[in-house]
Design an enzyme around this catalytic site. Structure first.
Site, PDB file in Angstrom:
ATOM      1  N   SER A   1      47.140  44.955  32.588  1.00  0.00           N
ATOM      2  CA  SER A   1      44.923  44.766  31.855  1.00  0.00           C
ATOM      3  C   SER A   1      44.394  45.679  31.479  1.00  0.00           C
ATOM      4  O   SER A   1      45.439  46.446  30.860  1.00  0.00           O
ATOM      5  CB  SER A   1      44.719  43.520  33.310  1.00  0.00           C
ATOM      6  OG  SER A   1      43.817  42.985  32.440  1.00  0.00           O
TER       7      SER A   1
ATOM      8  N   ASP B   1      49.141  34.381  27.892  1.00  0.00           N
ATOM      9  CA  ASP B   1      47.686  35.167  28.301  1.00  0.00           C
ATOM     10  C   ASP B   1      47.123  35.097  26.888  1.00  0.00           C
ATOM     11  O   ASP B   1      47.312  35.423  25.896  1.00  0.00           O
ATOM     12  CB  ASP B   1      48.108  36.191  28.221  1.00  0.00           C
ATOM     13  CG  ASP B   1      46.691  37.048  29.096  1.00  0.00           C
ATOM     14  OD1 ASP B   1      45.470  36.019  29.095  1.00  0.00           O
ATOM     15  OD2 ASP B   1      47.111  38.275  29.350  1.00  0.00           O
TER      16      ASP B   1
ATOM     17  N   HIS C   1      48.755  35.786  31.868  1.00  0.00           N
ATOM     18  CA  HIS C   1      48.598  37.621  32.523  1.00  0.00           C
ATOM     19  C   HIS C   1      49.376  38.103  33.490  1.00  0.00           C
ATOM     20  O   HIS C   1      49.134  39.202  33.724  1.00  0.00           O
ATOM     21  CB  HIS C   1      47.133  37.353  32.719  1.00  0.00           C
ATOM     22  CG  HIS C   1      46.516  38.824  32.338  1.00  0.00           C
ATOM     23  ND1 HIS C   1      46.130  39.306  31.102  1.00  0.00           N
ATOM     24  CD2 HIS C   1      45.655  39.472  34.081  1.00  0.00           C
ATOM     25  CE1 HIS C   1      45.380  40.731  31.780  1.00  0.00           C
ATOM     26  NE2 HIS C   1      44.981  40.638  32.482  1.00  0.00           N
TER      27      HIS C   1
END
Length: 799
Positions: A529, A717, A774
């Site tokens: 991320s 994601d 994700h």
């Protein structure tokens, strides 16, 4: 995380059980147990073993051959063990060709039973290094060959896997020629119908005779009292086996584990009690309280497993039926002290504080759980007093009788990996950074790739696919103010990657200074991320420090970013392309939302040129693109579009916050009264001008110097989607850009299953992971572990 891990209990269908006062006079027994002199008790047991031995002979190794037709003392012969085949194994192409097998005999004493058959499996290694070893012990009627699935699985994971035939089993049960003659008769039965009934009787007679061999030994032990074939004689063999294993050049003598099922579990228990060289111990459905069973009339099931000797004793004692007196006399004759001074309340605690995992079934009639309260609670106290409370665990599987299960096999595997394999300082050091910005790396520790996960009852359980299996992991709460990291001076709150990287560099220097044993290990930086910002900046800082010879040289080998945000200009442009491809928006939506991008791009460029206000405007203008998509998508989880968004982070991480805010956990961690929050709004706000900056610029110099980069992304994601990551990777300017672009896409497979698509050239790899969002290690844990292992071993580009 040692302190947090101190609270290991049980899980789901695994019960961590406690019982009140299973023995009469509990306080007296407990006082007696706590006063045990372990060395004296062990010395008494070893003296007993010596008194029943024939004159000792030198330990020597006699070459043997593979047993192609092993003897099983049961009919019909077992063929396949689904339970053992469930043992975790490495996904290694051509593994059979890479495993080496050794068959030999050790002389442990005079006589036929003093010839100990040994089977060893291990991986062929190009470089000689000492490895951990584990001894596996079979159950009644089986033999060492039955354990092959376990041996192969452990060997694939870097262990030297060892199995033996216990007394009167396998090659020690009968003459091989006699056995084969009997099998020839059985074969003739298939073709000679006129002789069928005669041959069948012959086969049953001889097979039963072999089956009875161990029983005959028990009866002779009862009659003569000169041998101890039930448990103790094999323990003698295991002590001699330890003599041999500790002298092998390929075995780390400080890392020898032992485990076994049923009878093998008892062998493991007593061998570990008698010999401290067995450093990690996992008896499976083998530990029981023999005295407790007699006192509570729960001895029947164990007696039934070797009933012949008890029937013989009953007859000799003039009894009409087997009763407690018969049981006690038999145990004291064939295994002196088994129901008294060498029973589990006294010998199990002596194994501690070495790591000890006891695995039993809740409904096991042979090993009643109620009889284990005192030995297990005492062993736990010993470990706690030695400041290693995690070294003992009793796992009881609900609804299970006397049988080994896949769950037990995996628990045992995790235990050995934790205490034997993890201590391998040859494994790389892997640092993990979670994004946010301002989100704690404990999110990954407990929900993705750490050694433990948090169960529904707020206890810690092993993560079968934790990255600790193949690396030494460091999780950091950063920047300052994230998770449990804190400051009393607001000047320590960071606003840019330069300061963040300097803090991380200071930390890693301090870490290696405190742990010099890891200085020469390969070092990898990983995360996901917003760590797409942190990781390239920190990797550049480390590389710069190495070049300038600042402090300790850090052996940086690579950095990996999972579903990261690294190049906002390219990645925000990719939002609509991804959303359209995934059918989250239609063509009209696509056209309308794309009108927002030029303004976003303009502000990003101004931000990159040093305009701090432009950075804030860029964040606002660019997030309008994402928000417009989400207005159409609705309540879908933008981290995994297959799911519905729950809570502020679109996932429910409340267990972690509850667990880490528990006062007992806080005390163990030494964090005072800090309130733990998953993500810090203060840290996020402080990095407002950092978010829209690109951190690609520092990557090409690292690639040119041979530092490996892995970019991976789960396909579902939206937030940091695979397409945007692929686009910036392909657009990055470096000497291998053209070759990388022309490289073929190949399947990423794990144990024969397609788990993604990858592209490689030189030090750069891009991997799109199937069926993941994700948080790839959470959604595809096995694939993520395989990915890390192959990448750190330089094998990812070969799959």
């Amino acid at each position: 995380m040692r302190g947090a891990a101190m609270l290991v209990r049980g899980v789901g269908s695994i019960l961590q059980m406690q019982f009140a006062q299973p023995y009469g006079g509990v306080s007296k027994i407990m006082n007696k147990i706590m006063a045990i002199d372990a060395d004296k008790l062990r010395s008494q047991f070893l003296h007993l073993l010596h008194t029943r031995r024939t004159p000792q002979v030198p330990l020597c190794v006699i070459p043997g051959k593979p047993v192609n037709d092993p003897l099983y003392q049961e009919f019909p012969k077992p063929i396949f063990s689904e339970v053992m085949s469930s043992c975790p194994k490495e996904d290694i192409p051509n593994m059979k060709e890479l495993i080496q097998e050794q068959n030999f005999y050790l002389t442990t004493e005079e006589g036929e039973q003093g010839r100990l058959p040994v089977l060893v499996l291990s991986m062929k290694e190009a470089t000689k290094k000492k490895r951990p070893a584990i001894v596996f012990l079979h159950s009644t009627n089986k033999c060492k060959e039955w354990l092959r699935p376990l041996l192969q699985a452990y060997a694939s994971r870097g262990y030297i896997a060892v199995a033996i035939d216990s007394r009167y089993h396998g090659e020690r049960a009968t003459n091989t020629t006699t056995y084969r003659d009997v099998r020839t008769g059985a074969f003739a039965l298939c073709f000679c119908s006129s002789l069928g009934s005669i041959l069948l009787r012959l086969y049953k007679y001889f097979a039963y005779s072999e089956y009875k061999q161990c029983r005959r030994a028990l009866i002779l032990s009862w009659k003569k009292g000169d041998t101890m074939p039930f448990i103790y004689d094999t323990v003698w063999d295991l002590i001699k086996l330890a003599d041999y294993l500790t002298e092998r050049e390929d075995i780390d003598s400080s890392r020898i584990g032992i485990t076994g099922e049923s009878l093998g579990g008892m062998h493991a228990w007593f061998a570990a009690f008698a010999d401290t060289r067995f450093s990690v111990v996992v008896p499976i459905i083998g530990v029981q309280g023999f005295r407790w069973a007699i006192e509570h009339d729960r001895w029947q099931a164990r007696v039934d497993s070797v009933k012949d000797v008890f029937e013989e004793a009953r007859s000799d004692l003039g009894k009409n039926e087997i009763d407690k007196e018969v049981v006690e006399k038999v145990w004291d004759r064939i295994a002196p002290g088994l129901a008294s001074q060498f029973d589990s309340p006294y010998t199990v605690p002596v194994i501690a504080p070495r790591p000890l995992l006891i695995l039993n079934g809740e409904e096991d009639p042979r090993c009643p759980i109620a009889g284990l309260d005192i030995p297990t609670s005492t062993a736990q106290e010993v470990c706690a007093d030695a400041d290693c409370p995690l070294n003992f665990k009793l796992t009881v599987q609900a609804g299970i009788e006397h049988q080994m299960t896949p769950l037990m096999v995996k628990e045992a595997s995790n235990w050995f990996d934790k205490f034997l394999r993890m201590s391998n300082k040859n494994d790389p050091v892997v640092m993990w950074l979670t994004g946010g910005p301002g989100c704690s790396s404990e999110l990954a520790l407990f929900y993705e790739n750490g050694p433990f996960q948090i169960s529904h009852n707020m206890s810690l359980v092993w993560n079968e696919f934790g990255w600790d299996k193949v690396s030494n992991l460091i999780y950091i709460d950063q920047p300052t103010g994230t998770g449990f990291s804190y400051t009393s001076d607001n000047r320590d709150i960071r606003h840019n990657e330069t300061d963040i990287s300097n803090d991380l560099y200071d930390f890693i220097q301090a870490f290696f200074n405190a742990h010099p044993e890891y200085v020469n290990s390969d070092f990898y930086i990983t995360g996901e991320s917003y760590a797409g910002h942190y990781i390239p900046a920190f990797a550049s800082r480390v590389h710069q420090g190495n070049k300038k010879k600042e402090g300790i040289h850090i052996n940086l080998k690579g950095f990996a970013i999972g579903n990261g945000m690294t190049n906002p200009e390219i990645q925000f442009k990719s939002y609509t392309d991804y959303a359209l491809d995934m059918k989250l928006i239609n063509q009209t939506d696509y056209h309308n939302i794309n009108k927002l991008y030029p303004k976003c791009q303009q502000q990003i460029n101004s931000c990159g040129n040093g305009g701090e206000d432009a950075c804030l405007y860029a964040f606002q203008d660019c997030t309008n693109i994402f928000s417009s998509i989400m207005d159409i998508v609705g309540d879908k989880n933008y981290y995994d579009t297959r799911k519905t968004c729950e809570g502020n982070l679109c996932y429910d991480f409340s267990r972690m916050e509850t667990y880490l805010n528990d006062n007992q956990v806080k005390r163990a961690l030494g964090v005072g009264d800090i309130e733990f929050v998953s993500c810090s709004s203060i840290v996020k706000q402080a990095l407002g001008t950092d978010m829209m900056k690109s951190f690609v610029v520092g990557i090409p110099p690292l690639l040119e110097d041979g530092i490996n980069l892995l970019i991976y992304a789960g396909e579902y994601d939206l937030m940091c989607n695979w397409l945007g990551n692929s686009n910036w990777v392909h657009a990055m300017e470096w000497s291998g850009k053209r070759e990388f672009g022309a490289a073929p896409s190949i399947n990423f497979t794990v144990e024969g299953e397609d788990k993604g698509v990858q592209k490689n050239h030189g030090p750069l790899t891009f991997l799109k992971v199937h069926d993941a969002g994700h948080m790839v290690p959470m959604d595809q844990p096995k694939a993520a572990l395989a990915m890390l292992q192959r990448w750190t071993q330089g094998k990812l580009s070969n799959t």
